[in-house]
Design a protein around this motif. Structure first.
Motif, PDB file in Angstrom:
ATOM      1  N   LYS A 291      30.564  41.151  32.456  1.00 27.55           N
ATOM      2  CA  LYS A 291      31.611  40.262  32.943  1.00 27.55           C
ATOM      3  C   LYS A 291      32.697  40.994  33.731  1.00 27.55           C
ATOM      4  CE  LYS A 291      29.734  36.630  31.164  1.00 27.55           C
ATOM      5  NZ  LYS A 291      29.089  35.637  32.042  1.00 27.55           N
TER       6      LYS A 291
ATOM      7  N   ALA B 263      30.551  37.610  36.348  1.00 22.17           N
ATOM      8  CA  ALA B 263      31.640  36.698  36.723  1.00 22.17           C
ATOM      9  C   ALA B 263      31.932  36.823  38.219  1.00 22.17           C
ATOM     10  CB  ALA B 263      32.889  36.993  35.904  1.00 22.17           C
TER      11      ALA B 263
ATOM     12  N   GLU C 237      33.234  36.273  41.727  1.00 27.79           N
ATOM     13  CA  GLU C 237      34.377  35.593  42.324  1.00 27.79           C
ATOM     14  C   GLU C 237      34.197  35.528  43.840  1.00 27.79           C
ATOM     15  OE1 GLU C 237      37.888  37.618  41.121  1.00 27.79           O
ATOM     16  OE2 GLU C 237      37.496  37.380  38.970  1.00 27.79           O
TER      17      GLU C 237
ATOM     18  N   GLY D 242      26.079  33.665  37.697  1.00 29.72           N
ATOM     19  CA  GLY D 242      27.068  33.742  36.633  1.00 29.72           C
ATOM     20  C   GLY D 242      27.200  32.404  35.952  1.00 29.72           C
TER      21      GLY D 242
ATOM     22  N   SER E 297      29.968  30.726  34.785  1.00 28.04           N
ATOM     23  CA  SER E 297      31.058  29.816  35.142  1.00 28.04           C
ATOM     24  C   SER E 297      31.780  30.206  36.426  1.00 28.04           C
ATOM     25  CB  SER E 297      32.082  29.771  33.992  1.00 28.04           C
ATOM     26  OG  SER E 297      32.607  31.059  33.740  1.00 28.04           O
ATOM     27  N   SER E 298      31.199  31.108  37.201  1.00 23.29           N
ATOM     28  CA  SER E 298      31.859  31.553  38.421  1.00 23.29           C
ATOM     29  C   SER E 298      31.777  30.483  39.497  1.00 23.29           C
ATOM     30  CB  SER E 298      31.206  32.840  38.926  1.00 23.29           C
ATOM     31  OG  SER E 298      31.314  33.847  37.948  1.00 23.29           O
TER      32      SER E 298
END
Length: 298
Positions: free
Chosen positions: A188, A218, A220, A246, A248-249
């Motif tokens: 993460k 994660a 971004e 990922g 929840s990215s």
């Protein structure tokens, strides 16, 4: 070319009989002759050629070292801090810290020092089968998963097996030209602009890198943009497979499309780009992003 003078603080990796050592031993120049420099070290006087000497190098954080402490006991470890007075703090292999160690008491280990998450390595696996153990003496390919507080490492082998708390001395750094696969998955800490910037720097040092995997990271938007720029700049010429996803990215569809475009422009097969994360509409155009999000796949 350095002209050696008596009194200079230097170090050499040549020991008795002219044999090269895996450490740089510090010392002081005590005599200079044509084609010969005599150095006084903790173990005695060494007579070496001028090209086998270098000025005493500064110890940097992460540098692997060896040192002799109380009652002649030799310890190995890595520099964990450099003090204002020039001394260093050394994290000792096996636990503990030696503080305020003078630089002249440290021998720098060649090829030692700290490893980074995602770095390709080789580690000998423990096998029950004697024949498999014999074949694997040179070490199996693996990747550093995490760096522990006690300066050991958690390692994931390319076949999926995991080894925890592996000491630095049991890890061999892979030769850059031989690395074809880099796996940064299930971490993460990977996904921001800064972390992926470091990852791209590492990947660009691997001339034959073919596969780069970042699963369950994660990711971004700024991090993904860094990957786009690296491919656009031609820093990953051999890369044929890029897999990123990922839990929840969320990133904008515009940067996802940019990645798809530079990937194709670089002449890479579309099947080699595998993305899996939530992609929202471009937030920079037309006001707030749409509530509808789509699963990005390439």
């Amino acid at each position: 070319r350095v002209v050696w003078e008596v009194g200079q603080l230097v170090e050499t990796n040549v020991g008795g009989g002219g044999r090269r050592r895996h450490v740089w031993v510090p010392g002081t120049v005590v005599e200079v002759r044509t084609g010969l420099v005599k150095i006084e070290t903790a173990a005695g006087t060494e007579a070496v050629r001028p090209d086998e000497v270098r000025l005493l190098a500064a110890a940097k954080v992460g540098q692997g070292v060896k040192m002799t402490v109380r009652r002649g006991k030799e310890l190995s470890g890595a520099v964990v801090g450099v003090n204002d007075d020039g001394t260093v703090n050394v994290g000792v292999d096996g636990g503990g810290t030696e503080k305020g160690v003078e630089r002249m008491k440290l021998s720098l280990v060649k090829g030692g020092g700290s490893l980074q998450v995602g770095q390709p390595v080789k580690v000998q696996k423990k096998r029950r089968d004697a024949e498999l153990q014999r074949r694997d003496q040179k070490g199996a390919p693996a990747t550093v998963m995490s760096v522990n507080k006690d300066r050991t490492y958690d390692i994931r082998f390319d076949d999926g097996d995991v080894a925890q708390a592996v000491k630095r001395g049991n890890i061999e750094v892979s030769t850059l030209s031989t690395v074809e696969r880099l796996d940064l998955s299930r971490n993460k800490a990977i996904g921001s602009e800064e972390s992926l910037g470091v990852a791209m720097e590492l990947a660009s040092l691997l001339p034959n890198l073919k596969e780069l995997t970042m699963e369950d990271c994660a990711i971004e938007e700024g991090g993904l943009a860094t990957v786009v720029q690296a491919i656009k700049d031609g820093r990953l010429p051999s890369l044929a497979l890029l897999e990123m996803n990922g839990d929840s990215s969320e990133v904008g569809t515009e940067v996802v499309q940019a990645l798809q475009e530079v990937w194709q422009s670089a002449g890479k097969r579309s099947s080699g780009l595998r993305l899996g994360f939530e992609a929202r509409g471009d937030k920079t155009k037309g006001g707030p992003a749409s509530e509808d999000s789509t699963r990005a796949r390439a």
